[in-house]
Design a protein around this motif. Structure first.
Motif, PDB file in Angstrom:
ATOM      1  N   ARG A 109      28.656  43.577  60.876  1.00  0.00           N
ATOM      2  CA  ARG A 109      27.200  43.556  61.033  1.00  0.00           C
ATOM      3  C   ARG A 109      26.821  44.557  62.110  1.00  0.00           C
ATOM      4  NH1 ARG A 109      24.677  38.681  59.076  1.00  0.00           N
ATOM      5  NH2 ARG A 109      22.712  39.468  59.899  1.00  0.00           N
ATOM      6  N   SER A 111      23.643  45.288  62.757  1.00  0.00           N
ATOM      7  CA  SER A 111      22.451  44.726  63.392  1.00  0.00           C
ATOM      8  C   SER A 111      22.131  43.423  62.668  1.00  0.00           C
ATOM      9  CB  SER A 111      21.267  45.704  63.294  1.00  0.00           C
ATOM     10  OG  SER A 111      20.804  45.774  61.963  1.00  0.00           O
ATOM     11  N   VAL A 112      21.030  42.803  63.041  1.00  0.00           N
ATOM     12  CA  VAL A 112      20.627  41.548  62.408  1.00  0.00           C
ATOM     13  C   VAL A 112      20.392  41.751  60.909  1.00  0.00           C
ATOM     14  CG1 VAL A 112      18.788  39.809  62.342  1.00  0.00           C
ATOM     15  CG2 VAL A 112      19.657  40.614  64.527  1.00  0.00           C
ATOM     16  N   THR A 113      19.866  42.910  60.525  1.00  0.00           N
ATOM     17  CA  THR A 113      19.474  43.133  59.122  1.00  0.00           C
ATOM     18  C   THR A 113      20.341  44.137  58.381  1.00  0.00           C
ATOM     19  OG1 THR A 113      17.876  44.812  59.803  1.00  0.00           O
ATOM     20  CG2 THR A 113      17.072  42.536  59.594  1.00  0.00           C
ATOM     21  N   ILE A 135      16.750  37.029  54.728  1.00  0.00           N
ATOM     22  CA  ILE A 135      16.390  35.975  55.677  1.00  0.00           C
ATOM     23  C   ILE A 135      16.699  34.615  55.051  1.00  0.00           C
ATOM     24  CG2 ILE A 135      13.984  35.730  54.930  1.00  0.00           C
ATOM     25  CD1 ILE A 135      13.404  35.578  58.071  1.00  0.00           C
ATOM     26  N   ILE A 149      22.935  35.584  61.523  1.00  0.00           N
ATOM     27  CA  ILE A 149      22.551  36.150  62.820  1.00  0.00           C
ATOM     28  C   ILE A 149      21.031  36.261  62.823  1.00  0.00           C
ATOM     29  CG2 ILE A 149      22.696  38.142  64.362  1.00  0.00           C
ATOM     30  CD1 ILE A 149      25.399  38.811  63.109  1.00  0.00           C
ATOM     31  N   GLY A 150      20.405  35.619  63.769  1.00  0.00           N
ATOM     32  CA  GLY A 150      18.950  35.697  63.893  1.00  0.00           C
ATOM     33  C   GLY A 150      18.219  35.233  62.648  1.00  0.00           C
ATOM     34  N   GLY A 151      18.813  34.307  61.919  1.00  0.00           N
ATOM     35  CA  GLY A 151      18.171  33.784  60.716  1.00  0.00           C
ATOM     36  C   GLY A 151      18.445  34.607  59.466  1.00  0.00           C
ATOM     37  N   TYR A 152      19.226  35.680  59.580  1.00  0.00           N
ATOM     38  CA  TYR A 152      19.554  36.534  58.433  1.00  0.00           C
ATOM     39  C   TYR A 152      21.025  36.340  58.051  1.00  0.00           C
ATOM     40  CZ  TYR A 152      15.178  39.051  59.113  1.00  0.00           C
ATOM     41  OH  TYR A 152      13.858  39.384  59.229  1.00  0.00           O
ATOM     42  N   HIS A 153      21.299  36.435  56.748  1.00  0.00           N
ATOM     43  CA  HIS A 153      22.682  36.292  56.286  1.00  0.00           C
ATOM     44  C   HIS A 153      22.941  37.248  55.112  1.00  0.00           C
ATOM     45  CE1 HIS A 153      21.854  34.214  52.459  1.00  0.00           C
ATOM     46  NE2 HIS A 153      20.816  33.712  53.107  1.00  0.00           N
TER      47      HIS A 153
END
Length: 173
Positions: A109, A111-113, A135, A149-153
Motif C-alpha cells: 500500500r 497510500s490509503v487509496t 472505501i 487503512i483509513g476505511g479503505y481496503h
C-alpha cells in the motif's frame, strides 16, 4: 531472429526444436518457410482434415494462423505449434493441478487509496497487480485478508487466489 549465414543452395534448411517438436526453417523470399520434420507439412496435415490456414493482417503480428473448415468457418487462431497439438493431433498439454495452499499474497500500500499486490505460487512470483482500493461501506466487513487503512481496503485473499488459479491452470506461468 533467423540468420541464413552458413546455409547453402544444397542445404538451405536450419533445424531447431520448439515445445517438443522438431522443425526446419529456410529463407523464402522476404519471409521464412517452416516445416515440422518427419511429418507432413502443416498445409498437408490441415488439408487432409478439410481445413485451411492463413496468416492475415489480424493475426500476423503474433505469429498466429486463422484456421478455417471447408465451409470457411473460422475454428480458431493458433500458432503453428498450437495448430499441430490442438487441431491436428487433437491433444492438449496437460495443465498443472492447482493447490490454493501454495499461494502467497503480499500487499503493498503506497497510500490509503493506492495499492498493489504480488501473487506467488510455490514461492514463484506470478505477477504484481494493481489492487482496486475502495472505501469500506458502513457496517460492512472487509473481505478476508484485505488490509484496511483509513476505511479503505483492496481485494480479499479469495480474489487473489482466483487470479493465481487462472494463471497456473492456463499453464502460462
Amino acid at each position: 531472429m533467423f540468420s541464413a549465414r552458413g546455409l547453402t543452395a544444397d542445404n538451405p534448411w536450419a533445424e531447431f526444436q520448439h515445445e517438443g517438436f522438431k522443425f526446419r526453417v529456410r529463407q523464402d523470399g522476404d519471409g521464412l518457410m517452416v516445416e515440422l520434420t518427419g511429418e507432413p507439412t502443416l498445409d498437408e496435415a490441415l488439408n487432409a482434415r478439410g481445413l485451411s490456414h492463413k496468416r492475415d493482417a489480424l493475426t500476423s503480428a503474433d505469429g498466429r494462423h486463422t484456421i478455417k473448415d471447408e465451409a470457411g468457418t473460422i475454428i480458431g487462431r493458433f500458432t503453428a505449434t498450437e495448430a499441430w497439438v490442438e487441431v491436428i493431433n487433437d491433444t492438449k498439454r496437460p495443465l498443472p493441478d492447482f493447490d490454493p495452499s501454495k499461494v502467497r499474497i503480499e500487499r503493498h500500500r503506497m497510500s490509503v487509496t493506492q495499492g498493489e499486490t504480488s501473487v506467488f505460487y510455490e514461492e514463484r512470483l506470478l505477477n504484481r497487480y494493481g489492487d482496486k482500493i475502495v472505501i469500506l461501506e458502513r457496517d460492512a466487513t472487509a473481505p478476508a485478508g484485505a488490509k484496511v487503512i483509513g476505511g479503505y481496503h483492496g481485494y480479499g485473499d479469495d480474489e487473489w487466489i482466483d487470479v493465481a488459479r487462472r494463471v497456473v491452470t492456463r499453464g502460462s506461468w
